[in-house]
Scaffold this motif. Sequence first.
Motif, short mmCIF file in Angstrom:
data_model
loop_
_atom_site.label_atom_id
_atom_site.label_comp_id
_atom_site.label_asym_id
_atom_site.label_seq_id
_atom_site.Cartn_x
_atom_site.Cartn_y
_atom_site.Cartn_z
N LEU A 157 54.40 31.66 45.51
CA LEU A 157 55.01 30.73 46.48
C LEU A 157 54.16 29.48 46.61
N GLY A 158 52.84 29.66 46.68
CA GLY A 158 51.97 28.49 46.78
C GLY A 158 52.04 27.60 45.56
N LEU A 159 52.15 28.19 44.37
CA LEU A 159 52.25 27.39 43.15
C LEU A 159 53.56 26.61 43.11
N VAL A 160 54.64 27.25 43.53
CA VAL A 160 55.93 26.57 43.55
C VAL A 160 55.92 25.41 44.53
N LEU A 161 55.40 25.63 45.74
CA LEU A 161 55.36 24.57 46.75
C LEU A 161 54.45 23.43 46.33
N ALA A 162 53.42 23.76 45.52
CA ALA A 162 52.50 22.71 45.06
C ALA A 162 53.06 21.95 43.87
N GLY A 163 54.23 22.34 43.37
CA GLY A 163 54.83 21.63 42.24
C GLY A 163 54.17 21.93 40.91
N THR A 164 53.60 23.10 40.77
CA THR A 164 52.95 23.48 39.51
C THR A 164 53.97 23.59 38.39
N ALA A 165 53.57 23.24 37.19
CA ALA A 165 54.47 23.28 36.03
C ALA A 165 55.01 24.69 35.82
N HIS A 166 56.27 24.76 35.39
CA HIS A 166 56.92 26.05 35.18
C HIS A 166 56.17 26.89 34.14
N GLU A 167 55.68 26.24 33.07
CA GLU A 167 54.97 26.98 32.03
C GLU A 167 53.72 27.66 32.58
N THR A 168 53.01 26.95 33.46
CA THR A 168 51.80 27.52 34.05
C THR A 168 52.13 28.71 34.95
N ILE A 169 53.16 28.56 35.77
CA ILE A 169 53.56 29.64 36.67
C ILE A 169 53.97 30.87 35.86
N HIS A 170 54.76 30.65 34.81
CA HIS A 170 55.21 31.76 33.98
C HIS A 170 54.03 32.48 33.32
N THR A 171 53.07 31.72 32.81
CA THR A 171 51.90 32.33 32.16
C THR A 171 51.09 33.15 33.15
N LEU A 172 50.81 32.59 34.31
CA LEU A 172 50.01 33.31 35.30
C LEU A 172 50.73 34.56 35.81
N MET A 173 52.01 34.44 36.10
CA MET A 173 52.74 35.58 36.64
C MET A 173 52.86 36.69 35.59
N TRP A 174 53.12 36.31 34.34
CA TRP A 174 53.29 37.31 33.28
C TRP A 174 52.00 38.10 33.07
N LEU A 175 50.88 37.40 32.98
CA LEU A 175 49.62 38.08 32.75
C LEU A 175 49.18 38.88 33.97
N ALA A 176 49.44 38.37 35.16
CA ALA A 176 49.00 39.08 36.37
C ALA A 176 49.81 40.34 36.61
N TYR A 177 51.14 40.24 36.46
CA TYR A 177 52.00 41.38 36.78
C TYR A 177 52.13 42.39 35.63
N SER A 178 51.60 42.05 34.45
CA SER A 178 51.78 42.95 33.31
C SER A 178 51.24 44.36 33.53
N PRO A 179 50.17 44.60 34.30
CA PRO A 179 49.73 45.98 34.49
C PRO A 179 50.71 46.86 35.26
N LEU A 180 51.67 46.26 35.95
CA LEU A 180 52.56 47.08 36.79
C LEU A 180 53.46 48.00 35.97
N TRP A 181 53.73 47.67 34.69
CA TRP A 181 54.59 48.55 33.90
C TRP A 181 53.95 49.93 33.78
N PHE A 182 52.63 49.95 33.68
CA PHE A 182 51.93 51.22 33.53
C PHE A 182 52.16 52.12 34.74
N LEU A 183 52.07 51.53 35.94
CA LEU A 183 52.24 52.34 37.16
C LEU A 183 53.66 52.88 37.26
N GLY A 184 54.64 52.09 36.81
CA GLY A 184 56.02 52.57 36.84
C GLY A 184 56.21 53.77 35.94
#
Length: 425
Positions: A157-184
């Motif tokens: 939410l903070g990145l979106v409100l700050a106007g961060t580039a879509h590519e940057t948001i996608h990269t950060l979110m993908w790498l950060a949330y990637s461990p969650l598949w294991f828990l599922g």
Amino acid sequence: MTDLELRPPAPARKPLPPTGPLRPLSPRRTPWQRVHAAVLRLDAATPAGRDRAADVLRALAITGVVLGHWLVSGVVLQAGGHLVGDSPLGHRPGLAPVTWLLQPLAVFFLVGGRVSARSYEAALARGTGYRTWLRQRLRSLLRPATAFALTWGLVWLGLVLAGTAHETIHTLMWLAYSPLWFLGVYALLLAATPLVHRAGARLAVAACLVVAALDAARMVFPDSGWVDTLRLLNIPAGWLVPFCLGAVWAAGGFTRRRSAVALLLGGGGVLAALILWGGYPASMVGVPGSTLSNLNPPTVAAVAFGLAQTGAALLLRAPLRSAVTAPATAAPRTRATPAQFLWAAVALLNLSAITVFLWHQTAMLTTTVISLGLGHTFPGLHTSPESAGWLAARCGWIPVFVVVLVVLGTAFRDRDAIRAHRSNN
């Protein structure tokens, strides 16, 4: 007469009651002595019947996953100022054999299957029902995962409100949330523990056949959407194999070395044949630009690799157990042995396993983003991983990642999850 002569005599003092021999003051312990004492307490608190080899294997699996992600997950600063993901594996195919050491997920599921089967059996002996047992086990996963997901949701939410580039948001979110598949996947296998407990070996064979059949369907019907959809079943089926073998281990299986040798040689032989003549990639993780990944979803090559890893892990049980077990002595110890120090590190890592798994990519991303504020592009952190020096530079950043991970782990550790780990192992 002097004043001194006119004073009345001083009354006689009563003798002090005997207090016994004086005890010498205990010297203040140095920080190093306190560390020794803490290690000795942790070693003494470990139940005598605990199989320390399983904890060492899980610690090795966690360490391998963390180092593997840190070494193959590059974040590149583009000319436009945004961040994109990249991997040295996409530029240097000769690094594929490194993934054989840094992709130990099968070992993690092997130990998880063993622990879950033993925990479920103990719950039945106590009269605890399946639903209560499962709810307790899932709580230890969901609490830290929820805190992690909410934290990164606020970051998004903070990145979106700050106007961060879509590519940057996608990269950060993908790498950060990637461990969650294991828990599922792990939660799904936990729910299947009663079935695994009853038919571990047969279920492992059935899961192998499912993965092989769906891989064969991919070859017969290439570029078919329905086959790609069906192959998603390989995600639970592929990891069900080592999970079931862990239940077999918990039930007293694999007492003979030849069973472990058969798994190691059989799995390794099938893997070699699939790579050499079956068209499967040598890398055991996904490679950018590759048409086939052994990991997403798991292929029959990944299952064969997991069988070989299982065999190797079972063969290493005795030496690993000896490495973290100090020889018994009659006199109390005042200094911890190297084996006790090693066991303390293993125990602490196991207590924080879920936290480390969830937050290790965040530690890398935090270092990457914060360092951007210094106005420099750092090798191994923001540069392309196509050069040979990138890996050397990335290795230099790993101690920084470790420090950040310790800070994050301290801030987000879940005490309830730690207590659940102690009681369920």
